[in-house]
Design a protein around this motif. Structure first.
Motif, PDB file in Angstrom:
ATOM      1  N   THR A 126       0.948  -1.174  -0.043  1.00 35.53           N
ATOM      2  CA  THR A 126      -0.078  -0.062  -0.068  1.00 35.53           C
ATOM      3  C   THR A 126       0.985   1.260  -0.092  1.00 35.53           C
ATOM      4  OG1 THR A 126      -1.775  -1.258   1.124  1.00 35.53           O
ATOM      5  CG2 THR A 126      -2.055   1.286   1.248  1.00 35.53           C
ATOM      6  N   PHE A 129       2.553   1.174  -3.368  1.00 33.38           N
ATOM      7  CA  PHE A 129       1.511   1.985  -4.513  1.00 33.38           C
ATOM      8  C   PHE A 129       1.360   3.439  -4.328  1.00 33.38           C
ATOM      9  CE2 PHE A 129      -0.588  -2.437  -4.559  1.00 33.38           C
ATOM     10  CZ  PHE A 129       0.375  -2.882  -5.385  1.00 33.38           C
ATOM     11  N   TYR A 174      -2.505  -7.266  -0.197  1.00 34.99           N
ATOM     12  CA  TYR A 174      -2.572  -5.450  -0.662  1.00 34.99           C
ATOM     13  C   TYR A 174      -2.400  -6.002  -2.137  1.00 34.99           C
ATOM     14  CZ  TYR A 174      -1.263  -4.885   4.224  1.00 34.99           C
ATOM     15  OH  TYR A 174      -0.945  -4.953   5.519  1.00 34.99           O
ATOM     16  N   LYS A 175      -3.360  -5.830  -3.021  1.00 33.76           N
ATOM     17  CA  LYS A 175      -3.383  -6.317  -4.290  1.00 33.76           C
ATOM     18  C   LYS A 175      -3.243  -5.027  -5.205  1.00 33.76           C
ATOM     19  CE  LYS A 175      -6.225 -10.267  -3.947  1.00 33.76           C
ATOM     20  NZ  LYS A 175      -7.557 -10.857  -4.597  1.00 33.76           N
ATOM     21  N   GLN A 176      -3.915  -3.756  -4.816  1.00 32.21           N
ATOM     22  CA  GLN A 176      -3.832  -2.825  -5.590  1.00 32.21           C
ATOM     23  C   GLN A 176      -4.268  -1.264  -4.836  1.00 32.21           C
ATOM     24  OE1 GLN A 176      -6.547  -3.267  -8.716  1.00 32.21           O
ATOM     25  NE2 GLN A 176      -8.360  -3.041  -7.582  1.00 32.21           N
ATOM     26  N   ARG A 177      -3.824  -0.295  -5.264  1.00 34.27           N
ATOM     27  CA  ARG A 177      -4.176   1.010  -4.552  1.00 34.27           C
ATOM     28  C   ARG A 177      -4.001   1.966  -5.594  1.00 34.27           C
ATOM     29  NH1 ARG A 177      -4.001   2.525   0.999  1.00 34.27           N
ATOM     30  NH2 ARG A 177      -4.951   4.360   1.233  1.00 34.27           N
ATOM     31  N   TRP A 180      -3.122   1.427  -8.972  1.00 33.03           N
ATOM     32  CA  TRP A 180      -1.877   0.831  -9.159  1.00 33.03           C
ATOM     33  C   TRP A 180      -2.166  -0.564  -8.869  1.00 33.03           C
ATOM     34  CZ3 TRP A 180       2.089   2.688 -12.252  1.00 33.03           C
ATOM     35  CH2 TRP A 180       2.057   4.112 -12.253  1.00 33.03           C
ATOM     36  N   SER A 181      -1.458  -1.680  -9.685  1.00 31.22           N
ATOM     37  CA  SER A 181      -1.440  -3.199  -9.051  1.00 31.22           C
ATOM     38  C   SER A 181       0.162  -3.438  -9.279  1.00 31.22           C
ATOM     39  CB  SER A 181      -2.232  -3.911 -10.073  1.00 31.22           C
ATOM     40  OG  SER A 181      -1.540  -3.920 -11.272  1.00 31.22           O
ATOM     41  N   HIS A 182       0.443  -4.743  -8.616  1.00 27.93           N
ATOM     42  CA  HIS A 182       1.671  -5.438  -8.738  1.00 27.93           C
ATOM     43  C   HIS A 182       2.097  -5.602 -10.124  1.00 27.93           C
ATOM     44  CE1 HIS A 182       2.061  -5.911  -4.291  1.00 27.93           C
ATOM     45  NE2 HIS A 182       0.755  -6.141  -4.242  1.00 27.93           N
ATOM     46  N   LYS A 183       0.876  -6.117 -10.827  1.00 27.41           N
ATOM     47  CA  LYS A 183       1.390  -6.295 -12.122  1.00 27.41           C
ATOM     48  C   LYS A 183       1.915  -4.815 -12.967  1.00 27.41           C
ATOM     49  CE  LYS A 183      -1.513  -8.944 -14.644  1.00 27.41           C
ATOM     50  NZ  LYS A 183      -2.595  -9.502 -15.479  1.00 27.41           N
ATOM     51  N   ASP A 184       1.344  -4.137 -12.707  1.00 24.56           N
ATOM     52  CA  ASP A 184       1.878  -2.656 -13.214  1.00 24.56           C
ATOM     53  C   ASP A 184       3.224  -2.314 -12.906  1.00 24.56           C
ATOM     54  OD1 ASP A 184      -0.683  -1.922 -14.269  1.00 24.56           O
ATOM     55  OD2 ASP A 184      -1.180  -0.804 -12.477  1.00 24.56           O
ATOM     56  N   ILE A 205       1.209 -13.306  -9.787  1.00 23.37           N
ATOM     57  CA  ILE A 205       0.870 -11.837 -10.210  1.00 23.37           C
ATOM     58  C   ILE A 205       0.676 -11.808 -11.870  1.00 23.37           C
ATOM     59  CG2 ILE A 205       1.240  -9.567 -10.316  1.00 23.37           C
ATOM     60  CD1 ILE A 205       3.130 -10.320  -7.889  1.00 23.37           C
TER      61      ILE A 205
END
Length: 545
Positions: A126, A129, A174-177, A180-184, A205
């Motif tokens: 978090t 991101f 914590y997948k996104q915030r 924004w995501s981990h993949k990004d 991911i």
């Protein structure tokens, strides 16, 4: 400049004074001191005189720019790291914004220091991101993106330095915030995994669990890879199972958290009981209302005992870095029986409220009594009741001040301090050190408000010939109503009583003003809701700095 013996607060006492938002003359705090206020107090609630919190935020951003421009960028990053590691900030947004501004600085040493500190300050996704989002926004203002070599390397290091199992927990919790995501981040940072365990997390991911399962061969897998696979499988099984008993087993066996549980299952008492057994401290205090609503925290239950035992565990509180403001907010929200947002309601349990109060005091760094004589003074003027502290609608500067005052009151012997309230005159305040915090807050809310005159505590002590070593004033620094400047009132008190009395100003808003004379070594300005405040007060009172 008028004669200093007769000058009112609406006139300059010294040439270096400036006019505050209320029209009184005070001193500007240093940019570094203002930064500390911003980190601790933010700017979300505005103030009585700066109702637009965006304007207050803009002022704080300009302050950060000046620190960097003056060549103190590395020192700024050190301060950010210190506040983060010591858990001295209630919210992370001011930290992330400040770090992002350092990362986007044109000063190379500041930029390098910022990215070097990324892992220490952005401990969970978090935070990462939020930092990336702030960098991106700042970059767009200068027609850039922020994704240069320095940022790519820092983000690569953030992922690759982690234990594979810990990383698996982080990316599934914590997948996104902020879009924004981990993949990004994996894509933009061009990250190559440091080992097979992290590689499996990256595959999860990017391609999902089916791809992980297809490529997994247990006989060839290392211990780390096996651990990651079993954990990811448990996360997926919990998503898909209709069997509540299996869901409870998975939560307990693999230490899964609330974020892993499908929303449809968060009405289950058994699910919440399983989560509570290993729930992180901060998550626990934020979910007390929900757990009471679902029946986990009924009076005299195992759940209530578990919550209270943990809230009274000083070691666990400090290890979890739970900020005092988080606990004060949790107490006020839980006591209200409903949240600031949403429709959830519950019947508050008095035993839990008492445990939250204990935790609030325990969350400050423990300090020894000084034996000094104090006057603890609460500003109860109209401006203190406006807005909120750190974005919380249920906590005004007045209530936060009372809570902070009680920390000192409970540290020192009762014979060594007087508790007073003031606006344009001294106000009787029915508060003592043995009172519960909710009773203190109620007593505060019953006091009539008025204009602000921060010289009143010193004038009162002088008139009553009260021996005082340290005056502490909890205020928003919007003083304007008195005929004597606070700094002058302190000087007059020192001369009349022949005591080298000190003045500590605990600021409850992140404005750029202080009533403390920066050239007087016996005056100190501090951020009011800093978890390190008690130790700072003690050190100053004892002449340690």
């Amino acid at each position: 400049m008028a004669d200093s013996k007769t000058v009112s607060q609406q006139e300059k006492l010294m040439n270096d004074q400036v006019k505050n938002e209320a029209g009184g003359y005070v001193w500007e705090v240093t940019d570094m001191k203002r930064l500390q206020r911003f980190l601790c107090l933010g700017s979300e609630g505005g103030t009585y005189y700066i109702k637009d919190s965006n304007e207050l935020g803009k002022q704080n951003i300009e302050c950060i720019d000046r620190i960097i421009d003056n060549g103190d960028g590395e020192k700024l990053v050190e301060e950010l790291t210190k506040f983060s590691i010591e858990g001295r900030t209630a919210k992370q947004d001011p930290l992330m914004l400040s770090l992002a501004m350092c990362a986007r600085s044109n000063d190379l040493k500041t930029k390098q220091a910022a990215y070097k500190a990324l892992g220490d300050i952005c401990r969970i996704p978090t935070h990462l991101f939020t930092f990336v989002d702030r960098v991106e926004r700042i970059g767009k203002e200068s027609n850039g993106t922020g994704w240069g070599r320095a940022q790519r390397r820092a983000v690569q290091k953030w992922y690759n330095d982690k234990n594979p199992r810990s990383l698996a927990l982080a990316v599934t919790k914590y997948k996104q915030r902020n879009g924004w995501s981990h993949k990004d981040l994996l894509r933009l940072a061009h990250i190559k995994p440091a080992n097979d365990g992290i590689g499996m997390v990256f595959k999860y991911i990017i391609k999902g669990f089916d791809a992980v399962k297809e490529g997994y061969k247990e006989d060839d897998a290392s211990e780390d890879v096996q651990s990651v696979f079993k954990f990811l499988k448990a996360v997926e099984d919990l998503k898909n199972t209709a069997d509540e008993n299996l869901a409870v087993h998975l939560i307990e066996e693999y230490r899964l958290v609330r974020e892993h549980v499908p929303t449809t299952r968060l009405k289950s008492k058994n699910i919440w009981k399983a989560l509570l057994r290993q729930m992180p401290m901060t998550a626990m205090v934020r979910n007390l209302g929900k757990m009471t609503n679902t029946g986990v925290l009924i009076p005299e239950s195992e759940g209530v005992q578990m919550v209270c035992d943990r809230l009274r565990d000083d070691t666990a509180l400090h290890k979890a870095r739970v900020h005092p403001f988080t606990l004060l907010l949790a107490m006020k929200t839980y006591q209200a029986g409903q949240g600031e947002k949403g429709k959830l309601k519950w019947m508050p349990n008095p035993v839990i409220i008492q445990a939250l109060e204990y935790a609030f005091y325990a969350s400050f760094k423990s300090v020894e009594a000084t034996g000094k004589r104090y006057v603890l003074s609460l500003d109860v003027s109209g401006s203190m009741s406006y807005g909120n502290v750190i974005g919380s609608k249920c906590i005004t500067a007045a209530l936060a001040s009372a809570a902070m005052l009680m920390v000192t009151a409970r540290t020192e012997e009762e014979k060594n301090f007087d508790i007073l309230a003031f606006s344009d005159k001294m106000v009787s305040v029915p508060i003592n050190a043995s009172m519960r915090l909710d009773d203190v807050c109620k007593a505060m809310s019953d006091i009539a408000m008025g204009p602000t005159d921060c010289s009143q505590p010193m004038l009162w002590a002088k008139e009553n010939k009260k021996p005082v070593d340290v005056f502490i004033i909890y205020t928003d620094c919007e003083t304007w109503a008195g005929e004597t400047h606070p700094s002058k009132a302190l000087q007059q008190y020192r001369e009349a009583m022949d005591i080298k009395a000190k003045l500590i100003v605990c600021a409850m808003t992140s404005t750029g003003f202080t009533i403390a004379d920066p050239d007087d070594a016996g005056m100190l300005d501090i951020a009011g809701f800093d978890s390190g405040t008690p130790e700072i007060i003690r050190s100053f009172a004892m002449d340690h700095f």
